[in-house]
Each structure stands twice: as C-alpha cells, then as structure tokens.
Design a protein around this motif. Structure first.
Motif, short mmCIF file in Angstrom:
data_model
loop_
_atom_site.label_atom_id
_atom_site.label_comp_id
_atom_site.label_asym_id
_atom_site.label_seq_id
_atom_site.Cartn_x
_atom_site.Cartn_y
_atom_site.Cartn_z
N TRP A 140 0.85 -1.20 0.00
CA TRP A 140 0.00 0.00 0.00
C TRP A 140 0.88 1.24 0.00
N TRP A 141 0.60 2.15 -0.92
CA TRP A 141 1.50 3.25 -1.27
C TRP A 141 1.78 4.21 -0.13
N ASP A 142 0.76 4.56 0.64
CA ASP A 142 0.89 5.63 1.63
C ASP A 142 1.12 5.17 3.06
N VAL A 143 1.22 3.88 3.28
CA VAL A 143 1.43 3.38 4.64
C VAL A 143 2.80 2.74 4.75
N PRO A 144 3.35 2.64 5.96
CA PRO A 144 4.64 1.98 6.14
C PRO A 144 4.60 0.53 5.64
N VAL A 145 5.72 0.05 5.15
CA VAL A 145 5.82 -1.30 4.62
C VAL A 145 5.34 -2.33 5.66
N GLU A 146 5.71 -2.12 6.91
CA GLU A 146 5.34 -3.05 7.96
C GLU A 146 3.83 -3.17 8.11
N ASP A 147 3.09 -2.09 7.88
CA ASP A 147 1.63 -2.14 7.93
C ASP A 147 1.07 -2.98 6.79
N SER A 148 1.71 -2.89 5.62
CA SER A 148 1.31 -3.73 4.50
C SER A 148 1.53 -5.20 4.84
N PHE A 149 2.65 -5.48 5.49
CA PHE A 149 2.93 -6.85 5.92
C PHE A 149 1.84 -7.37 6.86
N GLU A 150 1.38 -6.51 7.78
CA GLU A 150 0.35 -6.91 8.73
C GLU A 150 -0.96 -7.22 8.01
N LEU A 151 -1.26 -6.44 6.98
CA LEU A 151 -2.48 -6.68 6.22
C LEU A 151 -2.38 -8.01 5.46
N ILE A 152 -1.21 -8.27 4.88
CA ILE A 152 -0.99 -9.55 4.18
C ILE A 152 -1.12 -10.71 5.16
N LYS A 153 -0.63 -10.52 6.38
CA LYS A 153 -0.77 -11.54 7.43
C LYS A 153 -2.25 -11.89 7.66
N SER A 154 -3.09 -10.85 7.69
CA SER A 154 -4.52 -11.06 7.92
C SER A 154 -5.18 -11.74 6.71
N ILE A 155 -4.79 -11.30 5.52
CA ILE A 155 -5.37 -11.88 4.30
C ILE A 155 -5.10 -13.38 4.21
N TYR A 156 -3.86 -13.76 4.52
CA TYR A 156 -3.47 -15.17 4.40
C TYR A 156 -3.68 -15.95 5.71
N LYS A 157 -4.18 -15.25 6.74
CA LYS A 157 -4.43 -15.87 8.05
C LYS A 157 -3.20 -16.61 8.57
N ILE A 158 -2.08 -15.90 8.55
CA ILE A 158 -0.81 -16.48 9.01
C ILE A 158 -0.79 -16.45 10.53
N PRO A 159 -0.55 -17.57 11.20
CA PRO A 159 -0.47 -17.58 12.66
C PRO A 159 0.61 -16.62 13.16
N ASP A 160 0.40 -16.02 14.33
CA ASP A 160 1.31 -15.00 14.86
C ASP A 160 2.76 -15.48 14.91
N GLU A 161 2.97 -16.66 15.46
CA GLU A 161 4.34 -17.16 15.63
C GLU A 161 5.02 -17.38 14.29
N LYS A 162 4.29 -18.00 13.35
CA LYS A 162 4.86 -18.24 12.02
C LYS A 162 5.15 -16.93 11.30
N TYR A 163 4.24 -15.98 11.42
CA TYR A 163 4.42 -14.68 10.77
C TYR A 163 5.66 -13.97 11.31
N GLN A 164 5.82 -13.98 12.63
CA GLN A 164 6.96 -13.30 13.24
C GLN A 164 8.28 -13.94 12.81
N ARG A 165 8.28 -15.25 12.79
CA ARG A 165 9.49 -15.99 12.40
C ARG A 165 9.84 -15.73 10.94
N GLN A 166 8.81 -15.79 10.08
CA GLN A 166 9.03 -15.59 8.65
C GLN A 166 9.45 -14.15 8.36
N LYS A 167 8.80 -13.20 9.03
CA LYS A 167 9.13 -11.79 8.80
C LYS A 167 10.57 -11.49 9.22
N GLU A 168 10.98 -11.99 10.38
CA GLU A 168 12.34 -11.74 10.85
C GLU A 168 13.37 -12.33 9.89
N MET A 169 13.08 -13.53 9.37
CA MET A 169 14.00 -14.16 8.42
C MET A 169 14.11 -13.32 7.14
#
Length: 256
Positions: free
Chosen positions: A41-70
């Motif tokens: 999303w053009w006007d929001v921080p990249v990390e906010d876009s990541f959070e939205l993608i997390k919700s769209i794909y219903k990524i579990p919190d732990e998996k999302y955090q691990r994958q994002k950090e990697m």
C-alpha cells in the motif's frame, strides 16, 4: 499460471490444481511479484502492508513473526520497513515486494521481471536472496525475465519462448553447447598472413584484431599457441559468446 487470466484453450495443472478454476485454494500456496506492479500500500509503512498480508493469508502470529524476521534479515530491509512505500527507492521497494510475496511461506513463487530498472547492488541483493531461499526453504521459483544476467546467475532450467513457440527447454549449458564460441582479441607486432582451420578474423581495429575460435575444429589452447607463435604479443584477451548473442542466434535459427 498465477490464475489471474482464463485461457481460451489448453490446460495447466500446478500442485494438482487448475489455477483459474481453483483460485481460492491455489493462491494460498503461491507468491507473485510483478516488476511493474506493487502489492504494497502506497501511503502506509511497509510493515503495515505486511500486517495486512498476514490477515489476508491468516498467518499464525508465531509463524508470521518468524518468517518476517527471516525475510527482513535476508533482504536487509530492517531500516526501511517503517517507511511508507512511496518514499522508497525502486531497489528498496522491490526488496520489500519480494519479502511480501514470501511472508506466507508459499511453495511456488512467480517473479516477473523482479530486477527491472534496479541498480547493480540491488540486483545482486535480490539474486542472492532468490538463490538462498530456494536452497534453504526448497521454494520453487519461476522467473520470467529479459535480463540475461538473471538467467546466468539463477536458473537451473530455462524455457525460451518466441511467438508462442518453445524454442528451448533445458539447462543453460544446452544453449551454451549449441552456440558457444570463443573469441581472442590480440594486440601484436608483426603480420599474420595465414590462419589455420578453426580460426577466423571477425574484426580488425587499429590497436588489434578479434579472432573467432571454433573449438570443434581447434582447442582454445592450441589456437592461442598458434597465434602467439606467429607474432609478438602485446596484449591478449579471451571472451565467450554472451547469452544475449546466443539468444539472438537461436531466434535467427527459428526465423523469429
């Protein structure tokens, strides 16, 4: 193959699913990056876009955090994920786009011209990531590109297409074996009156001559020895046929 378009005819099965028919189930296991389109999303921080993608794909919190950090570590985007997408350079944005495509840990990722317009440093960074993620996570990467540097750096298998026809389906070495030539550029004192079979002049300049070597007729080492024994060598350079030239020759062969 992404399931976006419905073909007029033909079949396509990936992971046992037809992309445009089983789209909801299919897209759970794929990632897509278009070089000229943004998933952020053009006007929001990249990390906010990541959070939205997390919700769209219903990524579990732990998996999302691990994958994002990697991904943040591998793509070196820690300093920019809190920056709005519109403030990023093209190279920075592309690294973030690629991270977004891998957040849900897909089995297959389609990369469409992922290095288009990037500077050399960004290209190397993206290529290194693709090689590493393919090796470590066993993710299948399907890359469409006109950048022959991408082809040489990344691919195990290439499919070359011209006007809807498959011209080559195999390894890069198959293309090299078919069209590879060696070239010797020689600066020298003296005169070469005669050339043996397998060596031909393709360009003469004031400061030297460029020879083409047909290794089917004469090995490169013998060609170098033959030329250097005839004249006093000032400088010598050996080069291969470029991938671009090989592709052009293949197109010429098929009259495309």
């Amino acid at each position: 193959m992404c399931g976006i378009l419905t073909p007029e005819h033909g079949e396509c099965k990936i992971n046992g699913l037809t992309p445009w028919k089983d789209r909801a189930r299919y897209v759970k296991d794929i990632g897509v990056v278009f070089g000229n389109r943004s998933a952020l999303w053009w006007d929001v921080p990249v990390e906010d876009s990541f959070e939205l993608i997390k919700s769209i794909y219903k990524i579990p919190d732990e998996k999302y955090q691990r994958q994002k950090e990697m991904l943040v570590h591998m793509l070196n985007i820690k300093e920019i994920i809190k920056t709005p997408t519109r403030q990023l350079s093209l190279g920075q944005r592309m690294r973030c786009e690629i991270a977004a495509a891998f957040l849900h840990d897909p089995k297959i990722v389609f990369l469409d011209e992922p290095t288009i317009g990037l500077d050399s440093v960004s290209k190397v960074s993206v290529r290194n990531f693709i090689k590493k993620i393919n090796k470590e996570k066993n993710t299948t990467i399907i890359l469409t590109t006109h950048d022959t540097g991408d082809i040489e750096a990344l691919t195990n298998r290439i499919i070359l297409i011209g006007k809807g026809k498959i011209l080559l389906d195999g390894k890069l070495n198959d293309l090299k074996k078919k069209f590879r030539r060696k070239y010797i550029t020689l600066r020298y004192k003296g005169k070469i009156d005669h050339l043996c079979e397998g060596i031909s002049v393709i360009e003469k300049k004031e400061d030297g001559t460029k020879f083409e070597i047909d290794e089917k007729k004469i090995p490169l080492a013998k060609a170098i020895s033959y030329l250097t024994n005839k004249v006093d060598v000032i400088d010598l350079e050996v080069e291969n046929t470029s991938i671009d030239d090989m592709v052009v020759k293949l197109y010429e062969e098929y009259q495309i």
